[in-house]
Design a protein around this motif. Structure first.
Motif, mmCIF file in Angstrom:
data_model
loop_
_atom_site.group_PDB
_atom_site.id
_atom_site.type_symbol
_atom_site.label_atom_id
_atom_site.label_comp_id
_atom_site.label_asym_id
_atom_site.label_seq_id
_atom_site.Cartn_x
_atom_site.Cartn_y
_atom_site.Cartn_z
ATOM 1 N N ASN A 220 0.601 -1.108 0.043
ATOM 2 C CA ASN A 220 0.300 0.271 0.086
ATOM 3 C C ASN A 220 1.016 1.398 -0.221
ATOM 4 O O ASN A 220 0.633 2.490 -0.363
ATOM 5 C CB ASN A 220 -1.265 0.126 1.624
ATOM 6 N N LEU A 221 1.949 1.360 0.369
ATOM 7 C CA LEU A 221 2.618 2.559 0.560
ATOM 8 C C LEU A 221 3.320 2.804 -0.828
ATOM 9 O O LEU A 221 3.252 3.609 -0.744
ATOM 10 C CB LEU A 221 4.040 2.070 2.175
ATOM 11 N N PHE A 222 3.374 1.767 -1.313
ATOM 12 C CA PHE A 222 4.560 1.488 -2.249
ATOM 13 C C PHE A 222 3.131 1.971 -3.257
ATOM 14 O O PHE A 222 3.584 2.690 -4.053
ATOM 15 C CB PHE A 222 4.759 0.115 -2.628
ATOM 16 N N ILE A 223 1.834 1.744 -3.273
ATOM 17 C CA ILE A 223 1.135 2.494 -4.406
ATOM 18 C C ILE A 223 0.653 3.420 -4.121
ATOM 19 O O ILE A 223 -0.082 4.347 -5.141
ATOM 20 C CB ILE A 223 -0.008 1.063 -3.747
ATOM 21 N N MET B 160 -8.937 1.474 -2.056
ATOM 22 C CA MET B 160 -8.422 0.236 -1.550
ATOM 23 C C MET B 160 -7.127 -0.052 -0.580
ATOM 24 O O MET B 160 -6.980 -0.961 0.199
ATOM 25 C CB MET B 160 -8.323 -0.467 -3.136
ATOM 26 N N ASN B 161 -6.015 1.309 -0.564
ATOM 27 C CA ASN B 161 -5.767 1.118 0.297
ATOM 28 C C ASN B 161 -6.060 0.959 2.208
ATOM 29 O O ASN B 161 -4.960 1.372 2.906
ATOM 30 C CB ASN B 161 -5.228 2.847 0.411
ATOM 31 N N ILE B 162 -7.120 1.383 2.476
ATOM 32 C CA ILE B 162 -7.997 1.023 3.916
ATOM 33 C C ILE B 162 -7.545 -0.195 4.238
ATOM 34 O O ILE B 162 -7.969 -1.358 5.295
ATOM 35 C CB ILE B 162 -9.303 1.445 3.397
ATOM 36 N N ILE B 163 -8.402 -1.317 2.876
ATOM 37 C CA ILE B 163 -8.578 -2.804 3.434
ATOM 38 C C ILE B 163 -7.713 -3.327 4.994
ATOM 39 O O ILE B 163 -7.284 -3.831 5.046
ATOM 40 C CB ILE B 163 -8.232 -3.847 2.182
#
Length: 80
Positions: A39-42, A51-54
């Motif tokens: 997620n950090l990369f994205i 989607m980063n909350i998953i």
């Protein structure tokens, strides 16, 4: 876990559940860590999305499993 009372389980069942829960927690922690890193990369490459909350949404599952593991350990110690 479902609504099981650890005091009603046999010692063998508790030990089996403890081993299973430890393995599940280990795998879940590794997967969750990988999700945080990805997620950090994205976020840096494409920006923030829903989607980063998953990984954050999956954290309560880890805490519940750790709580159940602690209760199983407490019950096993009380039987000694």
């Amino acid at each position: 876990m479902k609504d099981t009372k650890f005091s009603e389980m046999t010692t063998e069942e508790l030990i089996k559940n403890q081993k299973t829960l430890k393995n599940v927690n280990t795998v879940f922690c590794v997967v969750l860590f990988m999700l945080f890193v990805l997620n950090l990369f994205i976020v840096f490459m494409k920006g923030f999305s829903a989607m980063n909350i998953i990984p954050i949404a999956l954290l309560p599952i880890l805490f519940l499993n750790l709580k159940n593991l602690k209760e199983i350990k407490k019950e096993l110690e009380s039987r000694k």
